[in-house]
Every structure is written in structure tokens, then in C-alpha cells.
Motif scaffolding. Structure first.
Motif, short mmCIF file in Angstrom:
data_model
loop_
_atom_site.label_atom_id
_atom_site.label_comp_id
_atom_site.label_asym_id
_atom_site.label_seq_id
_atom_site.Cartn_x
_atom_site.Cartn_y
_atom_site.Cartn_z
N LEU A 36 7.94 4.73 -3.94
CA LEU A 36 8.47 3.53 -3.75
C LEU A 36 10.06 3.61 -3.29
CD1 LEU A 36 6.84 1.03 -6.17
CD2 LEU A 36 6.82 1.03 -3.98
N TYR A 37 10.56 4.30 -4.25
CA TYR A 37 12.03 4.41 -3.86
C TYR A 37 12.36 5.01 -2.60
CZ TYR A 37 16.96 6.47 -4.40
OH TYR A 37 18.18 6.75 -3.96
N GLU A 38 11.62 5.81 -2.10
CA GLU A 38 11.68 6.58 -0.69
C GLU A 38 11.20 5.28 0.31
OE1 GLU A 38 9.06 9.76 -1.31
OE2 GLU A 38 10.70 11.03 -2.14
N MET A 39 10.26 4.66 0.07
CA MET A 39 9.78 3.85 1.19
C MET A 39 10.63 2.67 1.29
SD MET A 39 5.81 3.44 0.12
CE MET A 39 5.15 2.01 0.74
N ILE A 40 11.27 2.09 0.37
CA ILE A 40 12.24 1.04 0.46
C ILE A 40 13.47 1.82 0.91
CG2 ILE A 40 13.59 -0.54 -0.73
CD1 ILE A 40 11.58 -0.59 -2.98
N LYS A 41 14.05 2.81 0.45
CA LYS A 41 15.34 3.39 0.89
C LYS A 41 15.30 3.85 2.29
CE LYS A 41 19.04 6.37 -0.64
NZ LYS A 41 20.15 5.17 -0.76
N THR A 42 14.40 4.81 2.85
CA THR A 42 14.29 5.32 3.93
C THR A 42 13.37 4.65 4.94
OG1 THR A 42 14.54 7.48 2.73
CG2 THR A 42 13.72 7.74 4.96
N ASP A 43 12.55 3.99 4.72
CA ASP A 43 11.40 3.54 5.50
C ASP A 43 11.68 2.07 5.74
OD1 ASP A 43 10.22 6.16 5.64
OD2 ASP A 43 8.79 5.65 4.21
N ASP A 44 12.40 1.55 5.01
CA ASP A 44 12.91 0.00 4.79
C ASP A 44 11.52 -0.64 4.91
OD1 ASP A 44 14.88 -1.46 4.77
OD2 ASP A 44 15.38 -1.62 6.87
N CYS A 45 10.77 -0.52 3.93
CA CYS A 45 9.16 -1.04 3.96
C CYS A 45 9.54 -2.44 3.50
CB CYS A 45 8.40 -0.54 2.99
SG CYS A 45 8.63 -0.36 1.25
N ASN A 95 8.78 -9.56 4.64
CA ASN A 95 7.47 -9.68 4.27
C ASN A 95 6.35 -9.13 4.81
OD1 ASN A 95 9.19 -11.06 2.19
ND2 ASN A 95 8.49 -12.84 2.77
N LYS A 96 6.40 -8.42 5.89
CA LYS A 96 5.30 -8.15 6.75
C LYS A 96 4.40 -6.94 6.21
CE LYS A 96 7.67 -9.36 11.23
NZ LYS A 96 7.95 -8.94 12.52
N GLN A 97 5.08 -6.09 5.30
CA GLN A 97 4.24 -4.95 4.64
C GLN A 97 3.64 -5.61 3.39
OE1 GLN A 97 3.61 -2.04 6.13
NE2 GLN A 97 5.05 -2.94 7.67
N PHE A 126 0.95 -1.19 -0.01
CA PHE A 126 0.00 -0.11 0.19
C PHE A 126 0.93 1.29 -0.16
CE2 PHE A 126 -2.45 -3.54 1.87
CZ PHE A 126 -3.66 -3.16 1.28
N VAL A 127 0.74 2.22 -0.87
CA VAL A 127 1.28 3.50 -1.03
C VAL A 127 0.41 4.42 -0.98
CG1 VAL A 127 2.62 4.80 -2.41
CG2 VAL A 127 3.07 2.30 -2.42
N ASN A 128 0.57 5.31 0.03
CA ASN A 128 -0.44 6.39 0.40
C ASN A 128 -0.24 7.69 -0.65
OD1 ASN A 128 -1.67 5.50 2.74
ND2 ASN A 128 -0.04 5.98 3.86
N VAL A 129 -1.30 8.08 -1.17
CA VAL A 129 -1.23 9.00 -2.30
C VAL A 129 -2.13 10.21 -2.02
CG1 VAL A 129 -0.33 7.45 -4.00
CG2 VAL A 129 -2.54 8.02 -3.97
N PRO A 130 -1.95 11.46 -2.53
CA PRO A 130 -3.24 12.42 -2.68
C PRO A 130 -4.14 12.13 -3.51
CG PRO A 130 -0.91 13.39 -3.73
CD PRO A 130 -0.71 11.90 -3.14
#
Length: 270
Positions: free
Chosen positions: A219-228, A232-234, A196-200
């Protein structure tokens, strides 16, 4: 379980389903008459790997692997080994074109993990990266209720009751190229992994190219910064044939009565 085998020949009828609509719009795949060469992707491709090398697709048979793993070849050379007349690699090429930053980051993460753990021991992070790469579906949502609803397997609520909201407050974007491959011969049981990716709200009014560019950055930010994708939990199960517009049969509400496919959430006992 019988091993899945895609159609042996290239045929447009295999990519007529609703799940391929984005590929038809952006790449005109319905106008292809035969398997494209690896160079086919060049006009659509604008990807640089984490080693600052431009990505290009190369005939797998001409690649010198030199005992290197697939991801290592891509990182060290920029060349993506591409098997000729192969659905899996064909769809993999489209994903590189649509999500270039995310694909480059995933490639880097694989190489980094291999450097730490070697090729024989796969970390939870590599397992999650691979699962998303093969089976991921990005669900862009502007209403957070969708996440709870789908994670809780409230299939009829998501796919029937709120069906008119698909394309307005939620929209699916395929990331897993194995999903595309299996949808060339769709079958009951076919399930992807949703992220799930939150968008406006306004994202759903943008053109398709802009939507993919936005999601690639997120997605780049979520993987790199948030370590999503640390594990597999997300990732949440998503019955692909239940997605509105992806299967003609699901226009009939009774399609969702099959609880072997649209399984209720398993409750853990306290």
C-alpha cells in the motif's frame, strides 16, 4: 437518513462479528472488559511518522491543538489525539498498529496538501485519502478476474459462485476505521470502498502478521509511487455485509437478492 450512532458502552458482543476476526486474533479484543486507555496500543505499535517521530496515542483532552488540524498535530508531534471511550478512535488505533507505514504516509500527504491548498479547500487527493482512511477495504487478490468481477457489481458471481475462493485467491483486510465502527451495529446498506492489491498466491498461506506487513509495504508503494489515491477512481463500492464470513445471514444465497443493497452496475448510455 438517520445518523449512525455506535453502542454507548463497551461490550464484547459489539465486536463478535466475522469482520472483527483479525482484531480478535491479533489484539485479543474479545478479552477486553472495558474501554482501554490510549497506552493500550503501545505493545502493538511500531510506527514512525514522516517527521521521524515515534507515534503514540494520547488522550485527546490533553492535546494542545493550538489551532492545528488533527493531521498536523500527528505530523509535528507524533501524538495521535485519541478520544476516551470512543469506538472510532479505538479502531483507528488498531489500524495504526496494522498499517504503520501507510498511515504515516497518509498523514504526510495530508500535511503536504494542506501546505499547498490550506484547510478550507480540499483537493481530490485529500478527499481520496480521507475516504480510504475512513471506509477503505484492502482486497488482496492473486487472480485479476476478481477486480473486474467486483467492479462490475457481479455480486452473486463473487459472493456465491466463487465463494470457496475467498481466503485462497482473494482476502479482505479492513483499513477504514469508520467501517469497523459501523459494524458494531451492522445494517443493510453498509458499504465500504475497496482497493485491489495484487499479491502472489503464497501470501494466503502466510500467518496474519506477515500478511499485514506485506500489504502495508505494498500500500505504501502504491500510494507513494503509483499515486493510486490521486483521486477516488481506484476505489470501488463493496457491500460489507456481503463479504463471506462477515455476516451470518449471507450464508443463505437469498441474502444477495436484495438489489437495493447489492445494486447492479449502472450502465452509461452511449
Amino acid at each position: 437518513m438517520k445518523r449512525f450512532t455506535p453502542p454507548e458502552q463497551f461490550q464484547v458482543t459489539s465486536i463478535n462479528g466475522g469482520a472483527f476476526e483479525h482484531l480478535r486474533q491479533l489484539f485479543k479484543i474479545d478479552q477486553l472488559t472495558d474501554w482501554p486507555e490510549p497506552a493500550y496500543f503501545t505493545p502493538y505499535l511500531n510506527a514512525i511518522n514522516a517527521n521521524n517521530l515515534p507515534i503514540r496515542f494520547v488522550d485527546d483532552a490533553k492535546v494542545d491543538f493550538a489551532e492545528r488540524y488533527y493531521e498536523q498535530v500527528i505530523f509535528e508531534t507524533g501524538d495521535v489525539p485519541t478520544r476516551q471511550q470512543n469506538w472510532h478512535d479505538l479502531f483507528g488505533g488498531f489500524i495504526w498498529c496494522l498499517f504503520p507505514k501507510t498511515k504515516a504516509l497518509i498523514n504526510q500527504r495530508h500535511v503536504d496538501e494542506i501546505a499547498v491548498h490550506g484547510l478550507k479547500q480540499r483537493s481530490k487527493h485529500r478527499n481520496a485519502l480521507t475516504l480510504f482512511d475512513e471506509c477503505g477495504v484492502v482486497l488482496a487478490i492473486s487472480d485479476s478476474n476478481w477486480k473486474e468481477c467486483l467492479r462490475d457489481h457481479q455480486w452473486k458471481t463473487a459472493f456465491i459462485t466463487h465463494r470457496e475462493q475467498w481466503g485462497k485467491t482473494i482476502a479482505p483486510f479492513m483499513f477504514g476505521h469508520a467501517n469497523y465502527e459501523m459494524l458494531t451495529k451492522p445494517y443493510i446498506g453498509l458499504t465500504g470502498k475497496a482497493l485491489f492489491v495484487n499479491v502472489p498466491d503464497e501470501i494466503f498461506c502466510k500467518d496474519l502478521v506477515t500478511q499485514y506487513q506485506y500489504l502495508d509495504q505494498r500500500l505504501y508503494e502504491m500510494i507513494k509511487t503509483d499515486d493510486c489515491l490521486a483521486d477516488n477512481k481506484q476505489l470501488s463500492p463493496l457491500p460489507l455485509l456481503g463479504v463471506p464470513g462477515w455476516c451470518d445471514e449471507n450464508n443463505n444465497p437469498s441474502f444477495y437478492d436484495n438489489t437495493d443493497y447489492f445494486r447492479p452496475k449502472r450502465r452509461t448510455r452511449k
